[in-house]
Design a protein around this motif. Structure first.
Motif, PDB file in Angstrom:
ATOM      1  N   ASN A   1      -0.448  -2.067  -9.775  1.00  0.00           N
ATOM      2  CA  ASN A   1      -1.426  -1.567 -10.843  1.00  0.00           C
ATOM      3  C   ASN A   1      -2.597  -2.435 -10.578  1.00  0.00           C
TER       4      ASN A   1
ATOM      5  N   LYS B   1      -5.009  -4.579 -13.064  1.00  0.00           N
ATOM      6  CA  LYS B   1      -4.576  -6.115 -13.451  1.00  0.00           C
ATOM      7  C   LYS B   1      -4.939  -7.111 -12.607  1.00  0.00           C
TER       8      LYS B   1
ATOM      9  N   GLN C   1       4.146  -7.701 -17.190  1.00  0.00           N
ATOM     10  CA  GLN C   1       2.973  -7.823 -17.396  1.00  0.00           C
ATOM     11  C   GLN C   1       2.137  -6.710 -17.050  1.00  0.00           C
TER      12      GLN C   1
ATOM     13  N   ALA D   1       1.890  -5.201 -14.046  1.00  0.00           N
ATOM     14  CA  ALA D   1       1.171  -5.384 -12.833  1.00  0.00           C
ATOM     15  C   ALA D   1       1.673  -4.406 -11.988  1.00  0.00           C
TER      16      ALA D   1
ATOM     17  N   GLY E   1      -3.184  -1.925 -18.961  1.00  0.00           N
ATOM     18  CA  GLY E   1      -4.750  -2.348 -19.064  1.00  0.00           C
ATOM     19  C   GLY E   1      -5.564  -0.871 -18.748  1.00  0.00           C
TER      20      GLY E   1
END
Length: 390
Positions: A140, A143, A178, A180, A248
């Motif tokens: 991703n 991030k 997280q 990511a 995000g």
């Protein structure tokens, strides 16, 4: 559990899977989980063994088996050690009786095998649909910062893709927690690359579902522009918000569609979108590595309904794209009715559109688009076509 008891447990689960396939009920993985939920005595090794036996039998049978026992006997026919466990002792399955029903081996029901052949899929190629799929992830890019990738993986052919062994517990990794990385098949990632979404554009994911491809588009657009995630399934669409927060991804607008009246909800975007992705509902014949019992569920009538829906959604998407814009059509199917034939039909209905052959590091040309497959590139099976509006 004894080895014999594990075989009998798998037979009981297979009975549930067969019944669900005939009634369009719950998928096999959920049935297995539910079965063990009421059997606390089974340990982790028992669960793993029963699951493996169940899926081994599912993959071995082409036509829908008569019973779970008949399905397991198909496996036992070629496995003397497994056959020996049918001894009737304790919780083991009853002794095998000469002449009792044994499920038919094969890749799929006969009518589907014929459709594969007509779509240029050989029997040898089709057998790869019954292998276990690897675990693919997408990095991703929303991030920021260095990424500590979980061990055991290697880069895939997708721009931001990695591939891991199927048993990898990626959800327990720090990178996954997280946000990511995202779990996404390499083929699915490649179809998103065909969209070529750019920062600042107006992009519509017309059949967004739970938003896996939407998140990939958001990353490509760097959280700028207008990104619409539209779908007629309220439950699936509701899963996007928490996924987007974890990733995000900001600025995604969800639009709930009314089937057959999609333009009522999307009229403000008519002729305005730079790109529209149509990841249309389909038979899922390209995903059997992950859902092997799905080949028992599909009927010819359902396939015809999927094809009709795909044609209609392509026409809806055409209304949304601006002149000079692009439309990307995707199905996770290997059948021409849901791929090459759809592309030809679309171009016949819309004289102001032209096909642009996607350029990808995997896949083979099929009509006006590309076919991604387990036997060419190791991805799930997809058809992807890209059209340009004049």
């Amino acid at each position: 559990m004894t080895p014999g008891a594990r075989v009998q447990a798998a037979i009981e689960v297979l009975d549930l899977v067969i019944a669900a396939a005939r009634a369009n009920g719950a998928p096999a993985d959920r049935l297995i989980s539910d079965w063990f939920r009421t059997r606390r005595f089974a340990g982790s090794k028992d669960r793993r063994a029963v699951r493996e036996l169940t899926y081994r039998a599912i993959r071995a049978c082409g036509e829908v088996p008569e019973t779970g026992r008949a399905a397991m006997l198909r496996v036992a026919t070629d496995d003397p050690e497994l056959s020996a466990l049918f001894d009737g002792s304790g919780h083991a399955p009853a002794i095998i009786v000469a002449g009792e029903p044994v499920a038919e081996a094969g890749i799929a029901p006969h009518w589907l095998v014929d459709r594969f052949a007509a779509s240029g899929v050989s029997e040898a190629d089709a057998t790869t649909l019954l292998d276990r799929a690897p675990l693919d992830i997408r990095v991703n890019t929303l991030k920021a910062g260095p990424l500590d990738m979980p061990e055991g993986g290697e880069r895939s052919v997708a721009v931001h893709g990695w591939r891991y062994p199927p048993e990898t517990r990626i959800e327990q990794s720090e990178a996954y927690l997280q946000g990511a990385i995202e779990v996404q098949d390499t083929g699915s990632q490649l179809t998103c690359e065909v969209v070529a979404a750019q920062p600042g554009e107006t992009v519509i994911d017309l059949c967004a579902g739970a938003g896996g491809k939407t998140l990939a588009l958001a990353a490509a657009m760097e959280n700028t522009g207008t990104l619409i995630a539209a779908d007629a399934d309220r439950t699936r669409l509701s899963r996007l918000a928490p996924r987007a927060e974890r990733a995000g991804a900001t600025g995604i607008e969800t639009v709930l569609l009314n089937p057959n009246k999609e333009m009522q909800a999307l009229q403000r975007f008519a002729g305005a979108a730079d790109a529209v992705l149509v990841d249309a509902p389909c038979s899922g014949t390209g995903t059997w590595r992950r859902n092997p019992e799905a080949r028992w569920r599909l009927t010819e009538a359902q396939l015809a309904r999927y094809a009709a829906i795909q044609s209609r959604l392509l026409d809806v998407a055409a209304e949304l794209v601006r002149p000079g814009g692009r439309l990307v059509f995707v199905t996770c199917s290997l059948l021409d009715e849901e791929g090459a034939d759809q592309a030809v039909g679309f171009l016949r209905r819309h004289a102001d559109w032209r096909a642009e052959m996607p350029v990808l590091p995997a896949g083979t040309p099929r009509g006006e688009g590309l076919r991604l497959s387990p036997w060419h590139g190791g991805t799930d099976g997809f058809f992807v076509a890209r059209f340009h509006r004049l």
